[in-house]
Design an enzyme around this catalytic site. Structure first.
Site, PDB file in Angstrom:
ATOM      1  N   HIS A 229      34.879   4.863 -26.262  1.00  0.00           N
ATOM      2  CA  HIS A 229      35.455   6.285 -26.248  1.00  0.00           C
ATOM      3  C   HIS A 229      34.553   7.019 -27.598  1.00  0.00           C
ATOM      4  O   HIS A 229      34.816   6.613 -28.530  1.00  0.00           O
ATOM      5  CB  HIS A 229      36.948   6.387 -26.677  1.00  0.00           C
ATOM      6  CG  HIS A 229      37.525   7.767 -26.625  1.00  0.00           C
ATOM      7  ND1 HIS A 229      37.794   8.684 -25.603  1.00  0.00           N
ATOM      8  CD2 HIS A 229      37.942   8.533 -27.946  1.00  0.00           C
ATOM      9  CE1 HIS A 229      38.080   9.892 -26.091  1.00  0.00           C
ATOM     10  NE2 HIS A 229      38.113   9.874 -27.231  1.00  0.00           N
TER      11      HIS A 229
ATOM     12  N   THR B  81       0.688  -1.230   0.051  1.00  0.00           N
ATOM     13  CA  THR B  81      -0.260  -0.122  -0.070  1.00  0.00           C
ATOM     14  C   THR B  81       0.837   1.239   0.114  1.00  0.00           C
ATOM     15  O   THR B  81       0.179   2.344   0.059  1.00  0.00           O
ATOM     16  CB  THR B  81      -0.895   0.018   1.199  1.00  0.00           C
ATOM     17  OG1 THR B  81      -0.324  -0.379   2.376  1.00  0.00           O
ATOM     18  CG2 THR B  81      -2.232  -1.051   1.077  1.00  0.00           C
TER      19      THR B  81
ATOM     20  N   MET C  29      12.746   3.923   0.526  1.00  0.00           N
ATOM     21  CA  MET C  29      11.563   4.149  -0.429  1.00  0.00           C
ATOM     22  C   MET C  29      11.744   4.492  -1.866  1.00  0.00           C
ATOM     23  O   MET C  29      11.806   5.552  -2.511  1.00  0.00           O
ATOM     24  CB  MET C  29      10.602   5.310   0.198  1.00  0.00           C
ATOM     25  CG  MET C  29      10.190   4.979   1.529  1.00  0.00           C
ATOM     26  SD  MET C  29       9.121   5.984   2.253  1.00  0.00           S
ATOM     27  CE  MET C  29       8.314   5.094   3.650  1.00  0.00           C
ATOM     28  N   LEU C  30      12.191   3.364  -2.607  1.00  0.00           N
ATOM     29  CA  LEU C  30      12.523   3.528  -3.991  1.00  0.00           C
ATOM     30  C   LEU C  30      11.495   2.526  -4.917  1.00  0.00           C
ATOM     31  O   LEU C  30      11.319   1.340  -4.496  1.00  0.00           O
ATOM     32  CB  LEU C  30      13.847   3.288  -4.232  1.00  0.00           C
ATOM     33  CG  LEU C  30      14.816   4.218  -3.638  1.00  0.00           C
ATOM     34  CD1 LEU C  30      16.281   3.730  -3.800  1.00  0.00           C
ATOM     35  CD2 LEU C  30      14.847   5.488  -4.428  1.00  0.00           C
TER      36      LEU C  30
ATOM     37  N   GLU D 287      14.341  17.832  -6.469  1.00  0.00           N
ATOM     38  CA  GLU D 287      14.034  17.549  -8.142  1.00  0.00           C
ATOM     39  C   GLU D 287      12.895  18.580  -8.376  1.00  0.00           C
ATOM     40  O   GLU D 287      13.041  19.176  -9.225  1.00  0.00           O
ATOM     41  CB  GLU D 287      13.450  16.195  -7.988  1.00  0.00           C
ATOM     42  CG  GLU D 287      14.333  15.144  -8.128  1.00  0.00           C
ATOM     43  CD  GLU D 287      14.077  13.616  -8.286  1.00  0.00           C
ATOM     44  OE1 GLU D 287      14.873  12.829  -8.482  1.00  0.00           O
ATOM     45  OE2 GLU D 287      13.105  13.510  -8.706  1.00  0.00           O
TER      46      GLU D 287
ATOM     47  N   GLY E  71      15.700  17.126   0.521  1.00  0.00           N
ATOM     48  CA  GLY E  71      15.943  15.879   0.239  1.00  0.00           C
ATOM     49  C   GLY E  71      15.560  15.825  -1.375  1.00  0.00           C
ATOM     50  O   GLY E  71      15.464  16.594  -2.120  1.00  0.00           O
TER      51      GLY E  71
ATOM     52  N   ASP F 293       7.206   0.456  -0.281  1.00  0.00           N
ATOM     53  CA  ASP F 293       7.212   1.538   0.778  1.00  0.00           C
ATOM     54  C   ASP F 293       6.905   1.315   2.160  1.00  0.00           C
ATOM     55  O   ASP F 293       7.195   2.038   2.969  1.00  0.00           O
ATOM     56  CB  ASP F 293       6.872   2.720   0.257  1.00  0.00           C
ATOM     57  CG  ASP F 293       7.369   3.722  -0.769  1.00  0.00           C
ATOM     58  OD1 ASP F 293       8.463   2.988  -0.963  1.00  0.00           O
ATOM     59  OD2 ASP F 293       7.395   4.609  -1.291  1.00  0.00           O
TER      60      ASP F 293
HETATM   61  C1  LIG Z   1       7.282  12.897  -6.304  1.00  0.00           C
HETATM   62  C2  LIG Z   1       8.075  11.614  -6.144  1.00  0.00           C
HETATM   63  C3  LIG Z   1       8.895  11.351  -6.929  1.00  0.00           C
HETATM   64  C4  LIG Z   1       9.545  10.121  -6.881  1.00  0.00           C
HETATM   65  N1  LIG Z   1      10.505   9.757  -7.638  1.00  0.00           N
HETATM   66  C5  LIG Z   1      10.993   8.482  -7.624  1.00  0.00           C
HETATM   67  C6  LIG Z   1      12.012   8.036  -8.521  1.00  0.00           C
HETATM   68  O1  LIG Z   1      12.509   8.859  -9.417  1.00  0.00           O
HETATM   69  N2  LIG Z   1      12.735   6.936  -8.474  1.00  0.00           N
HETATM   70  C7  LIG Z   1      12.239   6.054  -7.442  1.00  0.00           C
HETATM   71  O2  LIG Z   1      12.760   4.909  -7.430  1.00  0.00           O
HETATM   72  N3  LIG Z   1      11.251   6.438  -6.515  1.00  0.00           N
HETATM   73  C8  LIG Z   1      10.825   7.445  -6.695  1.00  0.00           C
HETATM   74  N4  LIG Z   1       9.571   7.965  -5.717  1.00  0.00           N
HETATM   75  C9  LIG Z   1       9.586   6.924  -4.820  1.00  0.00           C
HETATM   76  C10 LIG Z   1       8.557   5.913  -5.596  1.00  0.00           C
HETATM   77  O3  LIG Z   1       7.235   6.299  -5.956  1.00  0.00           O
HETATM   78  C11 LIG Z   1       8.075   4.836  -4.345  1.00  0.00           C
HETATM   79  O4  LIG Z   1       8.835   4.274  -3.758  1.00  0.00           O
HETATM   80  C12 LIG Z   1       6.996   3.663  -4.937  1.00  0.00           C
HETATM   81  O5  LIG Z   1       6.109   4.221  -5.612  1.00  0.00           O
HETATM   82  C13 LIG Z   1       6.642   2.712  -3.778  1.00  0.00           C
HETATM   83  O6  LIG Z   1       5.870   1.746  -4.563  1.00  0.00           O
HETATM   84  P1  LIG Z   1       4.885   0.770  -3.809  1.00  0.00           P
HETATM   85  O7  LIG Z   1       4.448  -0.285  -4.638  1.00  0.00           O
HETATM   86  O8  LIG Z   1       5.628   0.421  -2.474  1.00  0.00           O
HETATM   87  O9  LIG Z   1       3.788   1.803  -3.442  1.00  0.00           O
HETATM   88  P2  LIG Z   1       2.986   3.058  -4.071  1.00  0.00           P
HETATM   89  O10 LIG Z   1       3.576   3.334  -5.481  1.00  0.00           O
HETATM   90  O11 LIG Z   1       2.845   4.093  -3.130  1.00  0.00           O
HETATM   91  O12 LIG Z   1       1.670   2.227  -4.432  1.00  0.00           O
HETATM   92  C14 LIG Z   1       0.812   1.883  -3.293  1.00  0.00           C
HETATM   93  C15 LIG Z   1      -0.717   1.751  -4.140  1.00  0.00           C
HETATM   94  O13 LIG Z   1      -1.530   1.282  -2.979  1.00  0.00           O
HETATM   95  C16 LIG Z   1      -2.692   1.920  -3.137  1.00  0.00           C
HETATM   96  N5  LIG Z   1      -3.577   1.562  -1.780  1.00  0.00           N
HETATM   97  C17 LIG Z   1      -3.260   1.938  -0.642  1.00  0.00           C
HETATM   98  N6  LIG Z   1      -3.923   1.436   0.226  1.00  0.00           N
HETATM   99  C18 LIG Z   1      -4.963   0.649  -0.384  1.00  0.00           C
HETATM  100  C19 LIG Z   1      -6.132  -0.091  -0.045  1.00  0.00           C
HETATM  101  N7  LIG Z   1      -6.679  -0.231   1.379  1.00  0.00           N
HETATM  102  N8  LIG Z   1      -6.541  -0.736  -1.171  1.00  0.00           N
HETATM  103  C20 LIG Z   1      -6.434  -0.757  -2.412  1.00  0.00           C
HETATM  104  N9  LIG Z   1      -5.488   0.153  -2.755  1.00  0.00           N
HETATM  105  C21 LIG Z   1      -4.430   0.823  -1.665  1.00  0.00           C
HETATM  106  C22 LIG Z   1      -2.549   3.370  -3.405  1.00  0.00           C
HETATM  107  O14 LIG Z   1      -3.649   3.989  -4.075  1.00  0.00           O
HETATM  108  C23 LIG Z   1      -1.058   3.274  -4.289  1.00  0.00           C
HETATM  109  O15 LIG Z   1      -1.555   3.384  -5.624  1.00  0.00           O
HETATM  110  C24 LIG Z   1       9.115   9.131  -5.870  1.00  0.00           C
HETATM  111  C25 LIG Z   1       8.019   9.525  -5.072  1.00  0.00           C
HETATM  112  C26 LIG Z   1       7.329  10.821  -5.293  1.00  0.00           C
HETATM  113  C27 LIG Z   1       6.382  10.949  -4.257  1.00  0.00           C
END
Ligand SMILES: Cc1cc2nc3c(=O)[nH]c(=O)nc-3n(C[C@H](O)[C@H](O)[C@H](O)COP(=O)(O)OP(=O)(O)OC[C@H]3O[C@@H](n4cnc5c(N)ncnc54)[C@H](O)[C@@H]3O)c2cc1C
Length: 463
Positions: free
Chosen positions: A442, A140, A316-317, A184, A179, A310
């Site tokens: 090169h 999530t 958190m990547l 960015e 950060g 995350d």
């Molecule tokens: C502005 C910004 C720029 C970024 N740039 C980068 C980058 O360049 N490179 C990089 O590696 N990382 C970047 N990140 C970080 C990256 O977005 C996160 O690390 C990544 O999205 C985490 O993936 P995830 O699958 O854990 O969760 P998320 O991508 O957060 O997805 C979780 C999903 O779960 C859904 N959800 C939550 N609770 C529920 C529920 N109860 N039922 C159904 N759905 C639910 C949410 O709606 C969401 O869509 C950036 C973050 C931000 C905010």
């Protein structure tokens, strides 16, 4: 009656959707629950992808407005069409989220639309419908950390989500937090004409990066026009039609001052998001920071419930979340999925970029590991000179005695792409000499990587 699956993944971010795809590839019956209207999570909708679209557009704008002259290209008038730039960003996001939808269909993954909440250890409810599975994966993600006294309205006081949607270039943007996300998005708006001030609680930007790189990075950003107020904290924000007035004071205490801004971007970090999940119904434990507790194989304390991305500990990547998704799906299929946390690169997509993998010099010192440093500046790289992109350097840390690469840090053009070679080196247990003896084309920026590896043995050729 509940519908039954082998695996239900909650959340369709890079952790969740990749886990779902890999599990389906391995023959499981998979569903993915997503409460957002589109797939792809934070990354595709409001994170990595839209930010990179705006970084690319704003970089093109800055080049056209200021840098082409030096190449003998005269552009009489460069104008900004922000509405088109934002629309293009939307198209890029749309293509990516539709791409995940296509992959779900291709892999026969059921997309359950709505918010999932646990009703038991192996059951969830979405929009009044019950679902059950042998394995449930919590993916999530995360959300922006709030700050007391600074109320987000996503108009004048914004998180990264609002900062990606501005329809006007602010005169003065204050970024709270030095950060990755703040720098960015600060870069995007500075390139488009905003004055940008970064207020950071610590006495340095980009905590976690190698100190030397971080200091050099700050100098480059300052040269570009960024203003920094380090060692300061924001204690209040008052919003009006005229803008926002921030109350700022030294982190260690002292004279309070007021700073005016048109837009304030709050970017002090992200927290694990579990709201509405009803973890208690399953009995899933979280740690002191609200992250779902897992063992080294992504298992929570409840048999059959797992977590990735995350929402658990670690950087958190997006690519860390993806790799965890793949490793977990493989373990659920009885294979030996694994993530090597010593070889996860991280990138700041400013220009120049910053990229790192493995240990920093500070970490090696703290662990008492003897090391050698090999460094090579882009000023001595032919391709960087031809590009007019000579800011920065490559720094390789190798273990003294074994010469094994333990860490690599790059400030420079395309650092995010260059770091892949050194990630491979760490993954394969390569020595700096191994990297130095590889033939590099090169003239390429990658020759700076080779030279830094040679420099670890005091034998760089072009400096
Ligand atoms: C502005 C910004 C720029 C970024 N740039 C980068 C980058 O360049 N490179 C990089 O590696 N990382 C970047 N990140 C970080 C990256 O977005 C996160 O690390 C990544 O999205 C985490 O993936 P995830 O699958 O854990 O969760 P998320 O991508 O957060 O997805 C979780 C999903 O779960 C859904 N959800 C939550 N609770 C529920 C529920 N109860 N039922 C159904 N759905 C639910 C949410 O709606 C969401 O869509 C950036 C973050 C931000 C905010």
């Amino acid at each position: 009656m509940s519908e039954n699956f082998d695996v239900i993944v909650i959340g369709s971010g890079p952790g969740g959707y990749v886990c779902a795809i890999r599990a389906a590839q391995l023959g499981m019956k998979v569903a993915c629950v997503e409460k957002r209207a589109t797939l792809g999570g934070t990354c595709l909708n409001i994170g990595c992808i839209p930010s990179k679209a705006l970084l690319q557009s704003s970089e093109n704008f800055e080049q056209a407005a200021h840098e082409m002259k030096d190449h003998g290209i005269l552009i009489s008038e460069v104008k900004l069409d922000l509405a088109r730039m934002q629309a293009r960003k939307g198209e890029v996001v749309g293509a990516n989220t539709k791409g995940v939808e296509f992959l779900f269909k291709k892999n026969k993954i059921t997309w359950i639309k709505g918010a999932a909440s646990f009703t038991g250890a192996n059951t969830v409810e979405v929009a009044g419908q019950a679902y059950s599975a042998k394995s449930i994966v919590i993916a999530t993600g995360s959300d922006s950390v709030p700050l007391k006294g600074v109320e987000i309205d996503e108009k004048r006081i914004v998180t990264s989500t609002g900062a990606l949607e501005l329809d006007k270039v602010p005169g003065h943007m204050v970024v709270i937090g030095g950060g990755v996300i703040g720098l960015e998005l600060g870069s995007v708006w500075r390139r488009l004409g905003a004055e940008v001030t970064v207020i950071e609680f610590l006495d340095r930007i980009t905590p976690g990066l190698d100190n030397e790189i971080s200091t050099a990075f700050q100098k480059v950003l300052a040269k570009q026009g960024f203003k920094f107020k380090l060692g300061h904290k924001v204690t209040a924000a008052k919003s009006s039609d005229q803008g926002v007035t921030l109350t700022v004071e030294p982190a260690k205490g002292g004279a309070v001052e007021q700073i005016k801004a048109d837009i304030v971007l709050l970017a002090i970090g992200r927290y694990a998001y579990t709201e509405g999940l009803n973890l208690a119904a399953a009995g899933v434990e979280t740690d002191e920071r609200g992250r779902v507790k897992t063992d080294a194989h992504f298992a929570t304390n409840v048999p059959g419930v797992y977590a990735i991305g995350d929402v658990i500990a670690g950087p958190m990547l997006a690519h860390k979340a993806e790799d965890e998704g793949v490793a977990l799906a493989e373990r659920l299929a009885g294979q030996a999925g694994h993530v090597n946390y010593d070889a996860i690169p991280s990138v700041v997509y400013t220009w120049p970029e910053v990229a790192a993998v493995g240990k920093t010099e500070e970490e090696l010192k703290a662990a008492g590991v003897a090391y050698v440093v090999g460094k090579f500046p882009f000023t001595a790289n032919g391709r960087a000179r031809a590009m007019g992109a000579t800011d920065g350097f490559v720094k390789i840390l190798a273990e003294k005695g074994t010469d094994r690469v333990l860490g690599a840090h790059i400030l420079g053009p395309d650092a995010g792409t260059l770091i892949a070679e050194l990630t491979t080196a760490i993954e394969f247990g390569a020595s700096a000499e191994d990297v130095g003896r590889i033939c590099h084309a090169h003239p390429t920026l990658s020759e700076a990587v080779k030279e830094a590896a040679l420099a670890a043995d005091g034998r760089a050729l072009h400096i």
